[in-house]
Design a protein around this motif. Structure first.
Motif, PDB file in Angstrom:
ATOM      1  N   TYR B  42       0.804  -1.231   0.000  1.00 40.10           N
ATOM      2  CA  TYR B  42       0.000   0.000   0.000  1.00 40.10           C
ATOM      3  C   TYR B  42       0.832   1.274   0.000  1.00 40.10           C
ATOM      4  CZ  TYR B  42      -4.607  -2.021   0.020  1.00 40.10           C
ATOM      5  OH  TYR B  42      -5.751  -2.651  -0.369  1.00 40.10           O
ATOM      6  N   PRO B 240      -7.147  -4.292 -13.920  1.00 43.84           N
ATOM      7  CA  PRO B 240      -7.846  -3.693 -12.774  1.00 43.84           C
ATOM      8  C   PRO B 240      -7.043  -3.709 -11.481  1.00 43.84           C
ATOM      9  CG  PRO B 240      -8.489  -5.974 -12.980  1.00 43.84           C
ATOM     10  CD  PRO B 240      -7.473  -5.724 -14.063  1.00 43.84           C
ATOM     11  N   TYR B 241      -5.850  -4.348 -11.469  1.00 47.37           N
ATOM     12  CA  TYR B 241      -5.190  -4.575 -10.178  1.00 47.37           C
ATOM     13  C   TYR B 241      -4.774  -3.282  -9.469  1.00 47.37           C
ATOM     14  CZ  TYR B 241      -5.314  -9.387 -11.640  1.00 47.37           C
ATOM     15  OH  TYR B 241      -5.754 -10.611 -12.049  1.00 47.37           O
ATOM     16  N   GLY B 244      -7.722  -0.798  -8.938  1.00 43.27           N
ATOM     17  CA  GLY B 244      -8.597  -1.236  -7.852  1.00 43.27           C
ATOM     18  C   GLY B 244      -8.003  -0.917  -6.493  1.00 43.27           C
ATOM     19  N   LYS B 245      -6.724  -1.230  -6.346  1.00 41.96           N
ATOM     20  CA  LYS B 245      -6.054  -1.003  -5.062  1.00 41.96           C
ATOM     21  C   LYS B 245      -5.873   0.491  -4.794  1.00 41.96           C
ATOM     22  CE  LYS B 245      -2.043  -3.004  -2.742  1.00 41.96           C
ATOM     23  NZ  LYS B 245      -0.925  -3.930  -2.946  1.00 41.96           N
ATOM     24  N   SER B 247      -7.640   2.984  -5.927  1.00 41.63           N
ATOM     25  CA  SER B 247      -8.922   3.646  -5.645  1.00 41.63           C
ATOM     26  C   SER B 247      -9.288   3.466  -4.181  1.00 41.63           C
ATOM     27  CB  SER B 247     -10.060   3.077  -6.485  1.00 41.63           C
ATOM     28  OG  SER B 247      -9.657   2.925  -7.794  1.00 41.63           O
ATOM     29  N   PHE B 248      -9.124   2.253  -3.682  1.00 39.37           N
ATOM     30  CA  PHE B 248      -9.441   2.009  -2.279  1.00 39.37           C
ATOM     31  C   PHE B 248      -8.558   2.863  -1.370  1.00 39.37           C
ATOM     32  CE2 PHE B 248      -8.339  -0.607   1.530  1.00 39.37           C
ATOM     33  CZ  PHE B 248      -9.488  -0.317   2.242  1.00 39.37           C
ATOM     34  N   VAL B 251      -9.561   6.585  -1.460  1.00 35.39           N
ATOM     35  CA  VAL B 251     -10.756   6.936  -0.692  1.00 35.39           C
ATOM     36  C   VAL B 251     -10.460   6.902   0.809  1.00 35.39           C
ATOM     37  CG1 VAL B 251     -13.145   6.296  -0.190  1.00 35.39           C
ATOM     38  CG2 VAL B 251     -12.330   6.289  -2.532  1.00 35.39           C
ATOM     39  N   CYS B 252      -9.606   5.983   1.241  1.00 39.25           N
ATOM     40  CA  CYS B 252      -9.192   5.980   2.652  1.00 39.25           C
ATOM     41  C   CYS B 252      -8.467   7.286   2.986  1.00 39.25           C
ATOM     42  CB  CYS B 252      -8.286   4.792   2.955  1.00 39.25           C
ATOM     43  SG  CYS B 252      -9.170   3.242   2.978  1.00 39.25           S
TER      44      CYS B 252
END
Lengths: 275, 415
Positions: B42, B240-241, B244-245, B247-248, B251-252
């Motif tokens: 992350y 999408p990998y 997808g990660k 975007s999450f 938003v956090c």
């Protein structure tokens, strides 16, 4: 000399005669010149769901208008603000009547002359003095503008509280300071002595005395109550969109957290076959 | 990593357009099929977060500029006008003011991540140096932005920082006068700072394009610090990998950002900046924004003005030389047991300097700041070159796929 200056003179006389209440002789200001540390008060507008206590802010406006505004300006305040949502919320009729009590300097007209006319809700709240020089000449020092005063003062919380304040959402440092200051005139012989003011000497002599402002809603007419109410009003004046901000914040937070949850599940599904 | 695009639009119009300007192919190869190492954690989502912050700052900033007046008599009042009378003005201003801090939060995490995983090492030197340039531009932009509300900290911060240039021998005073547009920080200074504050973000955007371009040429570094050997086994497609990660994570990060904007909007600012600038009254403590504090501490740790200024700027410039100061052949701290310890000590030193930057420059604070300054520079110019010679790194995994999936990762990756 207009009636506000007279009122100010009367207030000053009243101050001179008043016996000091709530003396705090035990709490001598510390010697490093920072003054005492204000204590945290409970405010209706604190926290994520905080909102102004309408009756309190209305009383606070009364104190502001009858006492503070004698010397201080509030150049960001317009009469119309007083009827807006999330504040004192006077009716439009009340605000119109209030504004009409003031004479506003306007102009120049088509003859090139300045003239005075009755106030309107769209007008700024007028200052008792034509300019800073005049105020200084009369008062000896320039009283700071009060529009954003509740945000313009603070005090140090030290480590680690200064970090935790962001988490517990404590941000009423300014109001707590103002409240403490207004209650900090502990020496009845020296009305310019203040426990909370850096250096212990403040140019503003004790402004509030018990019974000075005539509340009509039965609230106690004490310095403590006056200062609580007027501090609350100052917070509203400094941050008139506070309620709207916190309301919007809740919606935004709820949306973002839900969205994050959905994205997490999506991400998990996408990555399921990649490990 | 990149080759000729294999992208073929579906529609005839798309193909007609693509053969004239391969925009679709650029997007396709950069953000769809671009291979990302499959072991990214992350900490690698902050590049995307930073892109978002840059856009957020530009969008809110352009709206603010519509309502702001860059004049010493009106600047402070126009900010209050935005807070009170402009529709959603309070939100736009608080989003912009706190956005600057969020931008720096993200960039510091991004930089420390690069430092930890050795992302500056060959072949990513240019990528890293472009990053240092972006950081410098961000510092300049943030500084000039903080001057615009024309509060006490705006004015005195500007006075202190611009005065630093007067330490330059012979031409210092002339340069300072030139920067001010007069003999003190005044209306011309405010005006030019507004102009430059509007310009610099677009320059940042330009360097960001180069930064991303360089990234897409050499590919991303990764937590194991080993190069991609087999694209099929070691990487996953951006979409999408990564999307997808990212975007999450974004938003956090926005939840964190929104907390400040809606619930403690003035926490990261200074109360004195709600007092209009007054050249005749100096605040008791002049404190810059939190993101400059470590450098401010370094500046004040040195008794001579010129020495302090030189050291402060060197503290940033030294970053550009990292690729050559670090002599280790292993990139990631994951396999560098000694570097790991020195790295975390360096993080602690930076935080310590930040704390000291906010304290008055006296007594024990100055001594502590000096010690930490010595470590700050020692980390780069002594520890980094020597460590590569003395440290025994742990064995590296044979490939990224092995690092993630263990032995037999091949079968898992190809199922």
């Amino acid at each position: 000399m207009n009636r506000f200056a007279k009122l100010g003179l009367a207030a000053a006389l009243a101050l001179g005669l008043a016996a000091a209440t709530g003396a705090r002789a035990a709490d001598e200001p510390n010697n490093d010149g920072h003054g005492l540390t204000p204590s945290r008060q409970s405010w209706s507008f604190a926290g994520p769901f905080g909102a102004f206590d309408q009756a309190q802010v209305q009383r606070g406006f009364q104190v502001f208008r009858e006492v503070c505004a004698v010397c201080h300006s509030a150049r960001n305040l317009s009469f119309r603000n007083l009827s807006q949502e999330g504040g004192p919320e006077f009716t439009e009729g009340q605000v119109k009547a209030l504004a009409a009590e003031y004479q506003i300097k306007d102009g120049p007209n088509d003859a090139g002359e300045m003239f005075e006319r009755q106030g309107r809700p769209a007008d700024r709240f007028p200052w008792n003095y034509p300019n800073a020089e005049a105020a200084k000449a009369t008062l000896g020092a320039l009283p700071p503008d009060l529009s954003v005063m509740a945000k313009a003062r603070s005090y140090s919380r030290g480590f680690p509280m200064f970090l935790l304040d962001a988490v517990i959402q404590y941000q009423e440092h300014g109001v707590d300071y103002v409240y403490a200051l207004l209650n900090g005139y502990s020496n009845p012989k020296d009305l310019n002595h203040n426990d909370y003011f850096p250096g212990g000497k403040i140019a503003m002599a004790k402004p509030l005395t018990d019974g000075q402002v005539d509340y009509t809603d039965g609230s106690p007419k004490t310095v403590q109550q006056y200062s609580k109410d007027v501090s609350s009003f100052l917070m509203w004046m400094a941050e008139p969109k506070l309620e709207e901000r916190k309301h919007t914040g809740f919606k935004v937070m709820a949306f973002l957290i839900l969205f994050a949850g959905l994205l997490y599940l999506t991400k998990k599904k996408i990555w399921a076959d990649a490990h | 990593m990149s080759g000729p695009s294999t992208f073929v639009p579906k529609s005839a119009l798309g193909r007609w357009f693509e053969s004239r300007l391969p925009l679709g192919g650029l997007i396709h190869s950069s953000f769809i099929v671009y291979p990302t190492p499959r072991n990214l954690n992350y900490w690698w989502t902050f590049g995307g977060i930073l892109s978002f912050m840059l856009v957020a700052q530009i969008v809110t900033g352009i709206v603010l500029a519509m309502h702001y007046t860059p004049h010493v008599d009106y600047a402070f009042l126009s900010v209050e006008h935005i807070m009170r009378d402009v529709n959603w003005g309070w939100l736009i201003r608080y989003a912009h003011a706190n956005g600057a801090s969020m931008f720096f939060v993200a960039v510091y995490i991004h930089m420390f991540r690069g430092l930890y995983y050795g992302s500056y090492k060959a072949p990513r030197e240019i990528l890293w140096i472009l990053g240092v340039i972006i950081y410098l531009l961000m510092m300049a932009t943030g500084f000039m932005g903080y001057v615009l509300p024309w509060g006490q900290m705006s004015f005195w911060g500007a006075t202190v920082i611009t005065n630093l240039f007067s330490a330059i021998p012979l031409v210092g005073d002339a340069i300072t006068t030139w920067l001010w547009g007069g003999y003190s920080v005044d209306n011309p200074t405010l005006n030019r700072f507004f102009s430059l504050h509007f310009l610099l973000p677009f320059m940042i955007a330009g360097v960001v394009v180069l930064h991303v371009w360089a990234l897409h040429v050499v590919g991303q570094n990764n937590p194991d610090g080993i190069e991609v050997k087999n694209t099929e086994r070691d990487t996953l497609s951006f979409t999408p990998y990564a999307t997808g990660k990212d975007s999450f994570a974004l938003v956090c990060f926005m939840i964190f950002y929104a907390w400040f904007v809606f619930y403690t909007p003035n926490f990261l600012g200074h109360a004195d900046n709600y007092i209009e600038a007054n050249p005749l009254s100096t605040p008791a403590h002049i404190v810059p924004e939190w993101y400059y504090l470590p450098f401010y501490a370094i500046l004040r740790a040195v008794p001579s003005k010129l020495g302090g200024v030189t050291l402060m700027f060197s503290a940033i410039v030294v970053l550009a030389f990292l690729p050559w100061l670090d002599t280790s052949r292993v990139r990631s701290a994951k396999y560098r047991p000694m570097y790991k310890v020195f790295f975390w000590a360096f993080v602690a030193a930076c935080i310590g300097l930040g704390y000291l930057g906010a304290q008055p420059p006296e007594g024990g604070y100055v001594i502590a700041a000096r010690l930490l300054t010595v470590y700050y520079f020692g980390f780069f110019i002594i520890i980094m070159p020597l460590l590569g010679l003395f440290e025994t790194p742990k064995p590296l995994p044979a490939s990224i796929a092995d690092a993630v999936l263990g032995k037999g990762g091949l079968a898992a990756a190809q199922h």
